[in-house]
Design an enzyme around this catalytic site. Structure first.
Site, PDB file in Angstrom:
ATOM      1  N   GLU A 119      -0.355  -9.346  -0.584  1.00 42.57           N
ATOM      2  CA  GLU A 119      -1.659  -9.580  -0.343  1.00 42.57           C
ATOM      3  C   GLU A 119      -2.519  -9.639  -1.765  1.00 42.57           C
ATOM      4  OE1 GLU A 119      -1.640  -6.419   2.560  1.00 42.57           O
ATOM      5  OE2 GLU A 119      -2.830  -7.733   3.774  1.00 42.57           O
ATOM      6  N   GLY A 158       0.714  -4.930   0.747  1.00 37.18           N
ATOM      7  CA  GLY A 158      -0.218  -5.169  -0.015  1.00 37.18           C
ATOM      8  C   GLY A 158      -0.051  -5.793  -1.135  1.00 37.18           C
ATOM      9  N   GLU A 214       4.760  -4.945   7.264  1.00 32.09           N
ATOM     10  CA  GLU A 214       4.049  -4.112   7.977  1.00 32.09           C
ATOM     11  C   GLU A 214       4.327  -3.681   9.366  1.00 32.09           C
ATOM     12  OE1 GLU A 214       2.679  -6.264   5.912  1.00 32.09           O
ATOM     13  OE2 GLU A 214       0.941  -5.528   4.856  1.00 32.09           O
ATOM     14  N   ALA A 234       0.865  -1.110  -0.061  1.00 34.22           N
ATOM     15  CA  ALA A 234      -0.179  -0.082   0.058  1.00 34.22           C
ATOM     16  C   ALA A 234       0.869   1.317  -0.037  1.00 34.22           C
ATOM     17  CB  ALA A 234      -0.955   0.081   1.274  1.00 34.22           C
TER      18      ALA A 234
HETATM   19  N1  CAA Z   1       4.705   3.181  -0.641  1.00 33.87           N
HETATM   20  C1  CAA Z   1       5.133   4.412  -1.090  1.00 33.87           C
HETATM   21  N2  CAA Z   1       6.302   4.471  -1.628  1.00 33.87           N
HETATM   22  C2  CAA Z   1       7.024   3.368  -1.642  1.00 33.87           C
HETATM   23  C3  CAA Z   1       6.472   2.198  -1.244  1.00 33.87           C
HETATM   24  C4  CAA Z   1       5.440   2.201  -0.737  1.00 33.87           C
HETATM   25  N3  CAA Z   1       4.863   0.943  -0.189  1.00 33.87           N
HETATM   26  N4  CAA Z   1       7.443   1.192  -1.489  1.00 33.87           N
HETATM   27  C5  CAA Z   1       8.684   1.980  -2.201  1.00 33.87           C
HETATM   28  N5  CAA Z   1       8.191   3.221  -2.616  1.00 33.87           N
HETATM   29  C6  CAA Z   1       8.838   4.304  -3.056  1.00 33.87           C
HETATM   30  C7  CAA Z   1      10.084   4.964  -2.356  1.00 33.87           C
HETATM   31  O1  CAA Z   1       9.744   5.716  -1.533  1.00 33.87           O
HETATM   32  C8  CAA Z   1      10.949   5.492  -3.323  1.00 33.87           C
HETATM   33  O2  CAA Z   1      10.482   6.765  -3.669  1.00 33.87           O
HETATM   34  P1  CAA Z   1      11.413   7.902  -3.884  1.00 33.87           P
HETATM   35  O3  CAA Z   1      12.331   7.467  -5.123  1.00 33.87           O
HETATM   36  O4  CAA Z   1      10.489   8.852  -4.219  1.00 33.87           O
HETATM   37  O5  CAA Z   1      12.314   8.112  -2.568  1.00 33.87           O
HETATM   38  C9  CAA Z   1      10.885   4.484  -4.772  1.00 33.87           C
HETATM   39  O6  CAA Z   1       9.527   3.560  -4.324  1.00 33.87           O
HETATM   40  C10 CAA Z   1      12.003   3.289  -4.716  1.00 33.87           C
HETATM   41  O7  CAA Z   1      11.868   2.735  -3.467  1.00 33.87           O
HETATM   42  P2  CAA Z   1      13.453   2.542  -2.613  1.00 33.87           P
HETATM   43  O8  CAA Z   1      14.419   3.664  -2.943  1.00 33.87           O
HETATM   44  O9  CAA Z   1      13.020   2.488  -1.103  1.00 33.87           O
HETATM   45  O10 CAA Z   1      13.908   1.143  -3.333  1.00 33.87           O
HETATM   46  P3  CAA Z   1      14.932   0.146  -2.706  1.00 33.87           P
HETATM   47  O11 CAA Z   1      15.265  -0.767  -3.602  1.00 33.87           O
HETATM   48  O12 CAA Z   1      16.125   0.816  -1.876  1.00 33.87           O
HETATM   49  O13 CAA Z   1      14.039  -0.722  -1.452  1.00 33.87           O
HETATM   50  C11 CAA Z   1      12.091  -1.801  -0.955  1.00 33.87           C
HETATM   51  C12 CAA Z   1      12.869  -1.372  -2.253  1.00 33.87           C
HETATM   52  C13 CAA Z   1      12.730  -2.791   0.205  1.00 33.87           C
HETATM   53  C14 CAA Z   1      10.897  -2.516  -1.359  1.00 33.87           C
HETATM   54  C15 CAA Z   1      11.573  -0.531  -0.091  1.00 33.87           C
HETATM   55  O14 CAA Z   1      11.067   0.388  -1.062  1.00 33.87           O
HETATM   56  C16 CAA Z   1      10.511  -0.828   0.893  1.00 33.87           C
HETATM   57  O15 CAA Z   1      10.691  -1.317   2.016  1.00 33.87           O
HETATM   58  N6  CAA Z   1       9.275  -0.411   0.685  1.00 33.87           N
HETATM   59  C17 CAA Z   1       8.033  -0.452   1.660  1.00 33.87           C
HETATM   60  C18 CAA Z   1       7.568  -1.916   1.582  1.00 33.87           C
HETATM   61  C19 CAA Z   1       6.468  -1.978   2.647  1.00 33.87           C
HETATM   62  O16 CAA Z   1       6.806  -1.671   3.936  1.00 33.87           O
HETATM   63  N7  CAA Z   1       5.515  -2.130   2.371  1.00 33.87           N
HETATM   64  C20 CAA Z   1       4.297  -2.359   3.254  1.00 33.87           C
HETATM   65  C21 CAA Z   1       3.339  -1.393   2.943  1.00 33.87           C
HETATM   66  S1  CAA Z   1       2.025  -1.329   4.141  1.00 33.87           S
HETATM   67  C22 CAA Z   1       0.777  -2.087   3.461  1.00 33.87           C
HETATM   68  O17 CAA Z   1       0.914  -2.713   2.410  1.00 33.87           O
HETATM   69  C23 CAA Z   1      -0.507  -2.196   4.272  1.00 33.87           C
HETATM   70  C24 CAA Z   1      -1.275  -3.436   3.995  1.00 33.87           C
HETATM   71  O18 CAA Z   1      -1.496  -4.512   4.375  1.00 33.87           O
HETATM   72  C25 CAA Z   1      -2.558  -2.975   2.787  1.00 33.87           C
END
Ligand code: CAA
Length: 261
Positions: free
Chosen positions: A115, A112, A135, A69
């Site tokens: 999911e 998400g 999460e 998400a």
């Molecule tokens: N939401 C918003 N933006 C996101 C995102 C997310 N879930 N995942 C990645 N992005 C964005 C980053 O912020 C970044 O944007 P900018 O270039 O503007 O800074 C861009 O995508 C590229 O990401 P990274 O620079 O972080 O890329 P990376 O290769 O260094 O890392 C990653 C990759 C490990 C996937 C890392 O991006 C990450 O940890 N993402 C979040 C994963 C996460 O926590 N997901 C769960 C979300 S909560 C949820 O989903 C609730 C639910 O159950 C419905």
């Protein structure tokens, strides 16, 4: 050919009877914001209603199926708003689609994104696929099936470890645990998913719909009620021309020609 005009997804028809939906926010690793999910619901509902479509393939980019998400969109949400609007409730629309949905996963399928893949009917994984429910690192828990569908797919211990520690599992482990149906060779996951869709497209679409309904009922019903429901679905197929055609073709040693009637 491109179908529909969307900002966050691409829709095309790579093979007869198969709609391909590509999540298209590559710079955000396909983070699932509400605009994207509205478009996804719209496109899947359109494919479900289109008699020329038999199966839907859902994919992301090479780097990410979807990284979850959209955290930036979500970070300031307040409880009252989340509760009153049933935040993320509209994601479950995907589970009402009658036609098979095949997820073609490369790279990150997190939160998400994992999911979303689990809401699909079949998951094929590229060797680069990584599944996780991180999460917990954000001070929350999954909100779209990560504690439920994942547990049903991989069992309690692995689901607990993934949900409590945020550990990712790779493609091979996901296959070994039954989360995905198989791992395909590098670069071929969309083609393989389209092939699965094409195979499905050649069957009786009434039987396909009944098969999906039956398997999904197993998640809701007791074994006794589930097998009873299955038998009733099975009985109902004897009212179709496709059953007569399928069995006659077998007896006559020829290929069946299903009319979806
Ligand atoms: N939401 C918003 N933006 C996101 C995102 C997310 N879930 N995942 C990645 N992005 C964005 C980053 O912020 C970044 O944007 P900018 O270039 O503007 O800074 C861009 O995508 C590229 O990401 P990274 O620079 O972080 O890329 P990376 O290769 O260094 O890392 C990653 C990759 C490990 C996937 C890392 O991006 C990450 O940890 N993402 C979040 C994963 C996460 O926590 N997901 C769960 C979300 S909560 C949820 O989903 C609730 C639910 O159950 C419905």
């Amino acid at each position: 050919a491109s179908i529909g005009s969307y900002e966050n997804i691409l829709v095309s028809q790579p093979a007869s009877g198969v709609t391909l939906i590509t999540l298209n926010r590559p710079k955000a690793l396909n983070a699932l914001n509400s605009a994207l999910f509205r478009e996804l619901n719209d496109a899947t509902e359109a494919a479900d209603a289109d008699p020329s479509v038999s199966a839907i393939v859902l994919t992301g980019s090479e780097k990410a199926f979807a990284a979850g998400a959209d955290i930036k969109e979500m970070k300031d949400v307040e409880y009252a708003h989340a509760y009153k609007t049933n935040f993320l409730g509209h994601w479950t629309k995907l589970t009402t689609i009658k036609k098979p949905i095949i997820a073609a996963v490369s790279g990150f399928a997190l939160g998400g994104g994992c999911e979303l893949a689990m809401m699909c009917d079949i998951i094929l994984a590229a060797p680069t696929a990584q599944f996780g429910q991180p999460e917990i690192n954000l001070g929350v828990i999954p909100g779209a099936g990560g504690t439920q569908r994942l547990t049903k797919a991989v069992g309690k211990s692995v689901a607990m470890e993934m949900n409590l520690t945020g550990r990712f599992i790779g493609a091979d482990e996901a296959a070994q645990r039954g989360l995905v149906s198989r791992v395909v060779t590098e670069g071929s996951v969309v083609d393989e998913a389209v092939k699965v869709g094409s195979i499905i497209a050649k069957k009786s679409q009434i039987a396909i719909q009944a098969a999906k309904e039956g398997v999904n009922a197993s998640f809701e019903l007791s074994l006794q009620e589930g097998t009873r429901f299955e038998r009733r679905l099975f009985h109902s197929l004897f009212a179709t021309k496709d059953q007569k055609e399928g069995m006659a073709a077998f007896a006559e040693k020829r290929k069946p020609s299903f009319k979806n009637e």
